[in-house]
Write a protein that holds these residues in place. Structure first.
Motif, PDB file in Angstrom:
ATOM      1  N   THR A   1      -5.648   5.941   0.241  1.00  0.00           N
ATOM      2  CA  THR A   1      -4.773   4.704  -0.546  1.00  0.00           C
ATOM      3  C   THR A   1      -4.570   5.079  -2.023  1.00  0.00           C
ATOM      4  O   THR A   1      -5.448   5.135  -2.718  1.00  0.00           O
ATOM      5  CB  THR A   1      -5.328   3.233  -0.597  1.00  0.00           C
ATOM      6  OG1 THR A   1      -5.537   2.955   1.094  1.00  0.00           O
ATOM      7  CG2 THR A   1      -4.329   2.286  -0.994  1.00  0.00           C
TER       8      THR A   1
ATOM      9  N   HIS B   1      -7.584  -0.854   4.688  1.00  0.00           N
ATOM     10  CA  HIS B   1      -6.886  -1.707   3.876  1.00  0.00           C
ATOM     11  C   HIS B   1      -5.859  -2.558   4.710  1.00  0.00           C
ATOM     12  O   HIS B   1      -5.904  -3.935   4.510  1.00  0.00           O
ATOM     13  CB  HIS B   1      -6.140  -1.327   2.913  1.00  0.00           C
ATOM     14  CG  HIS B   1      -7.120  -0.830   1.608  1.00  0.00           C
ATOM     15  ND1 HIS B   1      -6.972   0.601   1.068  1.00  0.00           N
ATOM     16  CD2 HIS B   1      -8.188  -1.358   1.183  1.00  0.00           C
ATOM     17  CE1 HIS B   1      -8.030   0.251   0.031  1.00  0.00           C
ATOM     18  NE2 HIS B   1      -8.640  -0.558   0.101  1.00  0.00           N
TER      19      HIS B   1
ATOM     20  N   TYR C   1     -12.146   1.829  -0.572  1.00  0.00           N
ATOM     21  CA  TYR C   1     -11.469   3.093  -0.700  1.00  0.00           C
ATOM     22  C   TYR C   1     -12.475   4.209  -0.282  1.00  0.00           C
ATOM     23  O   TYR C   1     -13.579   3.867  -0.129  1.00  0.00           O
ATOM     24  CB  TYR C   1     -11.642   3.167  -2.258  1.00  0.00           C
ATOM     25  CG  TYR C   1     -10.378   2.591  -2.894  1.00  0.00           C
ATOM     26  CD1 TYR C   1      -8.980   3.286  -2.745  1.00  0.00           C
ATOM     27  CD2 TYR C   1     -10.394   1.551  -3.305  1.00  0.00           C
ATOM     28  CE1 TYR C   1      -7.962   2.599  -3.291  1.00  0.00           C
ATOM     29  CE2 TYR C   1      -9.230   0.716  -3.981  1.00  0.00           C
ATOM     30  CZ  TYR C   1      -8.081   1.319  -4.056  1.00  0.00           C
ATOM     31  OH  TYR C   1      -6.672   0.775  -4.362  1.00  0.00           O
TER      32      TYR C   1
ATOM     33  N   CYS D   1      -2.323   0.497  -4.489  1.00  0.00           N
ATOM     34  CA  CYS D   1      -2.596  -0.745  -4.037  1.00  0.00           C
ATOM     35  C   CYS D   1      -2.312  -1.860  -4.987  1.00  0.00           C
ATOM     36  O   CYS D   1      -2.713  -2.017  -6.095  1.00  0.00           O
ATOM     37  CB  CYS D   1      -4.057  -1.056  -3.409  1.00  0.00           C
ATOM     38  SG  CYS D   1      -4.269  -2.666  -2.692  1.00  0.00           S
TER      39      CYS D   1
ATOM     40  N   ARG E   1       0.319   5.042   0.857  1.00  0.00           N
ATOM     41  CA  ARG E   1      -0.605   6.065   1.680  1.00  0.00           C
ATOM     42  C   ARG E   1      -0.460   7.497   0.887  1.00  0.00           C
ATOM     43  O   ARG E   1       0.588   7.827   0.624  1.00  0.00           O
ATOM     44  CB  ARG E   1      -0.392   5.860   3.259  1.00  0.00           C
ATOM     45  CG  ARG E   1      -0.956   6.722   3.994  1.00  0.00           C
ATOM     46  CD  ARG E   1      -0.753   6.415   5.594  1.00  0.00           C
ATOM     47  NE  ARG E   1       0.492   6.270   5.878  1.00  0.00           N
ATOM     48  CZ  ARG E   1       1.136   5.272   6.596  1.00  0.00           C
ATOM     49  NH1 ARG E   1       0.177   4.941   7.527  1.00  0.00           N
ATOM     50  NH2 ARG E   1       2.303   5.204   6.660  1.00  0.00           N
ATOM     51  N   SER E   2      -1.555   7.915   0.979  1.00  0.00           N
ATOM     52  CA  SER E   2      -1.966   9.619   0.632  1.00  0.00           C
ATOM     53  C   SER E   2      -1.659  10.251   1.802  1.00  0.00           C
ATOM     54  O   SER E   2      -1.534   9.685   2.927  1.00  0.00           O
ATOM     55  CB  SER E   2      -3.238   9.841   0.076  1.00  0.00           C
ATOM     56  OG  SER E   2      -4.263   9.797   1.045  1.00  0.00           O
TER      57      SER E   2
ATOM     58  N   ASP F   1       5.979   4.605   1.727  1.00  0.00           N
ATOM     59  CA  ASP F   1       5.788   5.740   1.750  1.00  0.00           C
ATOM     60  C   ASP F   1       6.721   6.718   1.026  1.00  0.00           C
ATOM     61  O   ASP F   1       8.013   6.652   1.327  1.00  0.00           O
ATOM     62  CB  ASP F   1       5.789   6.454   3.087  1.00  0.00           C
ATOM     63  CG  ASP F   1       4.404   5.641   4.008  1.00  0.00           C
ATOM     64  OD1 ASP F   1       3.393   5.774   3.583  1.00  0.00           O
ATOM     65  OD2 ASP F   1       4.635   5.388   5.239  1.00  0.00           O
TER      66      ASP F   1
ATOM     67  N   SER G   1      -8.991   4.951   4.159  1.00  0.00           N
ATOM     68  CA  SER G   1      -8.844   3.625   3.391  1.00  0.00           C
ATOM     69  C   SER G   1      -7.558   2.988   3.744  1.00  0.00           C
ATOM     70  O   SER G   1      -7.567   1.706   3.516  1.00  0.00           O
ATOM     71  CB  SER G   1      -9.038   3.837   1.826  1.00  0.00           C
ATOM     72  OG  SER G   1      -7.910   4.465   1.208  1.00  0.00           O
ATOM     73  N   HIS G   2      -6.507   3.803   4.050  1.00  0.00           N
ATOM     74  CA  HIS G   2      -5.128   2.990   4.160  1.00  0.00           C
ATOM     75  C   HIS G   2      -5.337   1.997   5.516  1.00  0.00           C
ATOM     76  O   HIS G   2      -4.988   0.882   5.267  1.00  0.00           O
ATOM     77  CB  HIS G   2      -4.078   3.813   4.103  1.00  0.00           C
ATOM     78  CG  HIS G   2      -2.842   3.219   4.660  1.00  0.00           C
ATOM     79  ND1 HIS G   2      -2.409   3.220   5.787  1.00  0.00           N
ATOM     80  CD2 HIS G   2      -1.847   2.733   3.952  1.00  0.00           C
ATOM     81  CE1 HIS G   2      -1.341   2.483   6.063  1.00  0.00           C
ATOM     82  NE2 HIS G   2      -0.869   2.238   4.673  1.00  0.00           N
TER      83      HIS G   2
ATOM     84  N   ASN H   1       3.977  -1.327   3.764  1.00  0.00           N
ATOM     85  CA  ASN H   1       3.664   0.160   3.099  1.00  0.00           C
ATOM     86  C   ASN H   1       4.755   0.785   2.644  1.00  0.00           C
ATOM     87  O   ASN H   1       6.115   0.444   3.240  1.00  0.00           O
ATOM     88  CB  ASN H   1       3.297   0.786   4.423  1.00  0.00           C
ATOM     89  CG  ASN H   1       2.076   0.610   5.362  1.00  0.00           C
ATOM     90  OD1 ASN H   1       1.121   0.425   4.766  1.00  0.00           O
ATOM     91  ND2 ASN H   1       2.046   0.197   6.389  1.00  0.00           N
TER      92      ASN H   1
ATOM     93  N   LEU I   1       0.814  -1.212   0.051  1.00  0.00           N
ATOM     94  CA  LEU I   1      -0.067  -0.056  -0.217  1.00  0.00           C
ATOM     95  C   LEU I   1       0.753   1.227   0.154  1.00  0.00           C
ATOM     96  O   LEU I   1       1.832   1.399   0.795  1.00  0.00           O
ATOM     97  CB  LEU I   1      -1.034  -0.126   1.322  1.00  0.00           C
ATOM     98  CG  LEU I   1      -1.706  -1.172   1.408  1.00  0.00           C
ATOM     99  CD1 LEU I   1      -2.471  -1.163   3.046  1.00  0.00           C
ATOM    100  CD2 LEU I   1      -3.034  -1.166   0.571  1.00  0.00           C
TER     101      LEU I   1
END
Length: 237
Positions: free
Chosen positions: A149, A172, A164, A152, A143-144, A187, A168-169, A185, A141
């Motif tokens: 998310t 998920h 979503y 994915c 992440r925003s 990032d 959502s992250h 994750n 994932l």
């Protein structure tokens, strides 16, 4: 990198450009919002082509204008109305996952269309992280900034529930824990900025000044900086 047994489909969900980015109405006119959405979508598709991380690249939409964009960028257009009868992004992605799995995909890479800082290198890092996980239910994932998310990559995508929307992250990650899937994750600045609000737009302008913005989006930003186009921008409500 992925093994020879992996068959990855990438899908980019794209709204009709005429309805895109409504939360930017205080900053951009409808025509400018549509042009920004188109530029970001093309930049994302360009990054996917350059990264070569998926055997199939698809654009998911119910818009004929988006269908033309997919064709120009060498992507397959999936008609949202044919993959699911239910409304909403989660149902559309789940329908795409079923179609992909039925056609031999072992994993689905979902990439949002409004990631103007996305690079091929960032996508390669996502794939490398996923490939280095153990197990048969791997998920990566990205992440925003606001906890969503933006990317994915899920193995066995038709056996994964997509969440979503707000937060959502975290949802998920909970899904992965519930299904006993290996999750990681990633990032990165290149995957964190999606453009929905006026604040996001200002951050995008800062990134463009630092030469961190993809080419078509950078060209759009240069255009709105000119006096010719500013009049239309200022006409926004």
């Amino acid at each position: 990198m992925s093994s020879r047994a992996d068959v990855i489909w990438a899908v980019v969900p794209v709204k009709d450009f005429a309805m895109a980015k409504s939360r930017l109405a205080t900053a951009l006119s409808p025509a400018a919002r549509a042009e920004l959405a188109r530029a970001m979508s093309e930049d994302v598709l360009s990054a996917l082509r350059s990264a070569n991380v998926a055997q199939h690249v698809c654009v998911l939409s119910d818009s004929s204008a988006v269908q033309q964009l997919a064709a120009r960028n060498g992507a397959v257009w999936l008609n949202e109305k044919t993959v699911t009868a239910a409304p909403g992004l989660n149902a559309a992605i789940a329908g795409t996952a079923r179609v992909a799995a039925a056609r031999g995909a072992t994993a689905l890479l979902v990439v949002h269309a409004d990631l103007p800082l996305l690079t091929a290198g960032a996508l390669t890092r996502v794939l490398d992280t996923w490939s280095n996980l153990s197990g048969t239910g791997r998920v990566v994932l990205a992440r925003s900034r606001d906890g969503g998310t933006n990317i994915c990559l899920a193995e066995r995508p038709d056996a994964f529930t997509y969440h979503y929307g707000a937060d959502s992250h975290a949802l998920h990650v909970d899904e992965c824990v519930r299904r006993h899937r290996a999750v990681a994750n990633v990032d990165m600045p290149a995957t964190a900025l999606d453009v929905d609000t006026a604040d996001d737009l200002e951050m995008l302008k800062d990134a463009a000044r630092a030469n961190a913005c993809s080419s078509r989006t950078a060209a759009f930003l240069a255009k709105i900086a000119t006096s010719v186009f500013r009049k239309e921008i200022e006409a926004a409500p």
